[in-house]
Enzyme design. Structure first.
Site, PDB file in Angstrom:
ATOM      1  N   LEU A   1       0.848  -1.275  -0.034  1.00  0.00           N
ATOM      2  CA  LEU A   1       0.027   0.046   0.008  1.00  0.00           C
ATOM      3  C   LEU A   1       0.830   1.302   0.327  1.00  0.00           C
ATOM      4  O   LEU A   1       0.318   2.238  -0.539  1.00  0.00           O
ATOM      5  CB  LEU A   1      -0.943   0.038   1.227  1.00  0.00           C
ATOM      6  N   LYS A   2       2.001   1.199   0.735  1.00  0.00           N
ATOM      7  CA  LYS A   2       3.030   2.383   0.543  1.00  0.00           C
ATOM      8  C   LYS A   2       3.320   2.532  -0.707  1.00  0.00           C
ATOM      9  O   LYS A   2       3.342   3.858  -1.258  1.00  0.00           O
ATOM     10  CB  LYS A   2       4.056   2.010   1.377  1.00  0.00           C
TER      11      LYS A   2
END
Length: 294
Positions: A171-172
């Site tokens: 997700l980063k």
């Protein structure tokens, strides 16, 4: 809980300070030339260690805040690395931006050595790290997260459990691709507007009142209007690294990455021209054709 931190740079310094001041936890840090000045941390009681292994000797929880996967792997598995002296039950919290495939390998190695692993990449900036208001995206076991929440609370505003190990880093990379992509697009558009003689304040105002509004524009506006590139203290070289990580992740999954390839090529050209240590907000200047961009 005894806390160790490896990586006291722009982000890690604020984390370390808040672990000490807001959290009140004993802290050890790795003495490294890449650190920010640490006199204030030592004055607050932090202890300097010479090797990652020494950090493992004195810590129940170790925060990693380094550049990327090669550094994380070296810190954990290298000679005198963390895993060489890891105590059973120690929790590794990796706040770096890393490749998910590497994260899964490192988590398995930590668990084989008797430890636990959370990937916990950060969003927001160095200013938020100093203020203790970072956001974390956590991948890993919920029980492990509960055991370190008090430490994480000392330097965060929001902690989100987003899935199993590696999902924080996935997700980063998605987050940074979108964020960097927005800023690269704005930088190129601002450069074109400047070349055409458009008033930069009017350019920003028009975007802000329409579909160009958003956080990326707010962060880029000082660089576009006044030339203040310090509003987003994030190196273009690091942006290129993050985009390359996203491209690698997309390639492994078979997903489309045509737009990411374009963003990566544009940023790579700026880095190759010698501006990797400029801030990403400087793209509004560096993507211009005129000599004033030099």
């Amino acid at each position: 809980m005894r806390v160790g931190i490896i990586g006291v740079g722009l982000m890690g310094h604020g984390i370390a300070k808040n672990v000490l001041v807001r959290g009140g936890f004993p802290l050890a840090f790795l003495d490294h030339p890449g650190n920010q000045p640490v006199d204030d941390l030592i004055g607050l009681g932090a202890a300097a260690c010479k090797t990652p292994g020494e950090i493992a000797d004195t810590s129940d929880m170790i925060i990693l805040c380094v550049t990327g996967s090669p550094q994380v792997e070296a810190i954990l598995t290298g000679e005198a690395g963390v895993l060489s002296r890891l105590a059973k039950g120690t929790i590794i919290v990796d706040c770096s931006t890393a490749l998910p495939e590497s994260t899964l390998r490192m988590a398995a190695a930590v668990e084989a050595a008797g430890g636990r692993f959370l990937d916990a990449p950060m969003t927001r900036t160095a200013r938020h790290a100093e203020e203790g208001t970072l956001n974390l995206l956590i991948g890993g076991d919920e029980a492990d997260l509960r055991s370190v929440r008090a430490v994480l609370a000392s330097f965060t505003e929001r902690v989100e459990h987003v899935g199993p190990v590696s999902f924080g880093h996935r997700l980063k990379l998605l987050h940074n691709y979108v964020s960097i992509g927005f800023m690269a697009l704005l930088g190129e558009a601002a450069a074109q507007a400047a070349e055409a003689g458009v008033d930069p304040a009017i350019f920003v105002d028009v975007l802000a009142k329409g579909g160009g509004a958003g956080v990326a524009l707010q962060r880029m506006a000082p660089a576009i209007v006044t030339g203040d590139g310090g509003a987003v203290p994030f190196f273009i070289g690091n942006a290129l690294k993050d985009i390359s990580y996203y491209q690698t992740m997309a390639s492994h999954s078979g997903a489309s990455k045509a737009i990411a390839d374009g963003v990566g090529a544009a940023i790579a050209a700026v880095v190759e021209s010698g501006h990797g240590q400029a801030y990403i907000s400087d793209l509004a200047r560096l993507l211009r054709k005129t000599k004033s961009a030099a």
